[in-house]
Design a protein around this motif. Structure first.
Motif, mmCIF file in Angstrom:
data_model
loop_
_atom_site.group_PDB
_atom_site.id
_atom_site.type_symbol
_atom_site.label_atom_id
_atom_site.label_comp_id
_atom_site.label_asym_id
_atom_site.label_seq_id
_atom_site.Cartn_x
_atom_site.Cartn_y
_atom_site.Cartn_z
ATOM 1 N N THR A 47 63.715 79.269 49.377
ATOM 2 C CA THR A 47 63.012 80.501 49.744
ATOM 3 C C THR A 47 62.753 80.604 51.248
ATOM 4 O OG1 THR A 47 60.870 79.510 49.192
ATOM 5 C CG2 THR A 47 61.969 80.826 47.486
ATOM 6 N N SER A 48 62.604 79.476 51.920
ATOM 7 C CA SER A 48 62.454 79.568 53.378
ATOM 8 C C SER A 48 63.759 79.999 54.026
ATOM 9 C CB SER A 48 61.952 78.250 53.963
ATOM 10 O OG SER A 48 62.880 77.218 53.751
ATOM 11 N N ILE A 49 64.874 79.527 53.516
ATOM 12 C CA ILE A 49 66.174 79.981 54.026
ATOM 13 C C ILE A 49 66.339 81.477 53.784
ATOM 14 C CG2 ILE A 49 68.679 79.847 53.649
ATOM 15 C CD1 ILE A 49 68.272 76.818 53.194
ATOM 16 N N LEU A 50 65.970 81.938 52.584
ATOM 17 C CA LEU A 50 66.077 83.360 52.287
ATOM 18 C C LEU A 50 65.127 84.193 53.152
ATOM 19 C CD1 LEU A 50 66.423 83.337 48.396
ATOM 20 C CD2 LEU A 50 68.123 84.102 50.057
ATOM 21 N N THR A 51 63.934 83.666 53.427
ATOM 22 C CA THR A 51 62.984 84.384 54.271
ATOM 23 C C THR A 51 63.517 84.498 55.695
ATOM 24 O OG1 THR A 51 61.156 83.548 52.944
ATOM 25 C CG2 THR A 51 60.606 84.449 55.081
ATOM 26 N N PHE A 52 64.068 83.418 56.213
ATOM 27 C CA PHE A 52 64.637 83.469 57.560
ATOM 28 C C PHE A 52 65.853 84.394 57.615
ATOM 29 C CE2 PHE A 52 61.907 79.950 58.522
ATOM 30 C CZ PHE A 52 61.665 80.100 59.887
ATOM 31 N N LEU A 53 66.666 84.385 56.564
ATOM 32 C CA LEU A 53 67.806 85.298 56.504
ATOM 33 C C LEU A 53 67.339 86.750 56.487
ATOM 34 C CD1 LEU A 53 70.421 83.792 54.047
ATOM 35 C CD2 LEU A 53 70.890 84.859 56.229
ATOM 36 N N LEU A 54 66.308 87.031 55.706
ATOM 37 C CA LEU A 54 65.790 88.390 55.621
ATOM 38 C C LEU A 54 65.211 88.849 56.956
ATOM 39 C CD1 LEU A 54 65.219 90.812 53.764
ATOM 40 C CD2 LEU A 54 63.040 89.741 53.205
ATOM 41 N N ALA A 55 64.463 87.989 57.613
ATOM 42 C CA ALA A 55 63.882 88.354 58.914
ATOM 43 C C ALA A 55 64.973 88.550 59.960
ATOM 44 C CB ALA A 55 62.898 87.284 59.364
ATOM 45 N N PHE A 56 65.960 87.644 59.969
ATOM 46 C CA PHE A 56 67.070 87.783 60.910
ATOM 47 C C PHE A 56 67.853 89.055 60.638
ATOM 48 C CE2 PHE A 56 71.634 87.171 61.671
ATOM 49 C CZ PHE A 56 71.619 87.083 63.051
ATOM 50 N N TRP A 57 68.131 89.325 59.362
ATOM 51 C CA TRP A 57 68.924 90.494 59.015
ATOM 52 C C TRP A 57 68.201 91.787 59.381
ATOM 53 C CZ3 TRP A 57 73.425 92.370 58.530
ATOM 54 C CH2 TRP A 57 73.605 93.638 57.970
#
Length: 146
Positions: A47-57
């Motif tokens: 979920t931290s990877i997904l959160t960082f991906l979402l913020a970056f995207w």
């Protein structure tokens, strides 16, 4: 272009919401000894990877949309920045430009994850009590041997 960026954002958000359920479902199938620790460890990583991906995207998609509308990032003043932007897109461009100001995407991701992280525990607790209640009902409704 706007539909594509919004679709990808919603897919990442849905993945962030659904991933703890998939993690716990996969761990329940494996029948391991330390489920909670494995769930917590793998849940935090995924979920931290997904959160960082979402913020970056979200940051990157704003830049893509700005360049799509004709915004000039290298300009020295507002006249040069909005030179290639059409009048009907000027409001959207100004809104996107304002949304990009402030803190950067890594700090947004850290703050969002600090709000999101209790969700992992909530999913685990709800699943635990649901499974416990389900097994209790199965024991009550199962026929007793003579």
């Amino acid at each position: 272009m706007e539909i594509l960026t919004t679709t990808i954002t919603f897919l990442l958000l849905i993945a962030l919401i659904v991933s703890p359920s998939f993690i716990i479902f996969g761990l329940n199938k494996l029948n391991l000894k330390y489920k909670f620790l494995l769930y917590l460890f793998s849940g935090i990583i995924i979920t931290s990877i997904l959160t960082f991906l979402l913020a970056f995207w979200s940051d990157w998609s704003n830049k893509i949309l700005l360049s799509h509308y004709g915004y000039d990032f290298d300009a020295m003043n507002d006249v040069e920045r909005y030179r290639n932007v059409t009048k009907e897109n000027l409001g959207k461009v100004k809104g996107l430009e304002i949304s990009m100001m402030g803190i950067g995407w890594p700090l947004k991701a850290f703050m969002a994850y600090s709000i999101y992280s209790p969700y992992l525990l909530i999913v685990y607790i709800v699943t635990y009590f649901y499974k416990k209640n389900k097994t209790k009902k199965e024991q009550v409704h199962s026929p007793k041997p003579n």
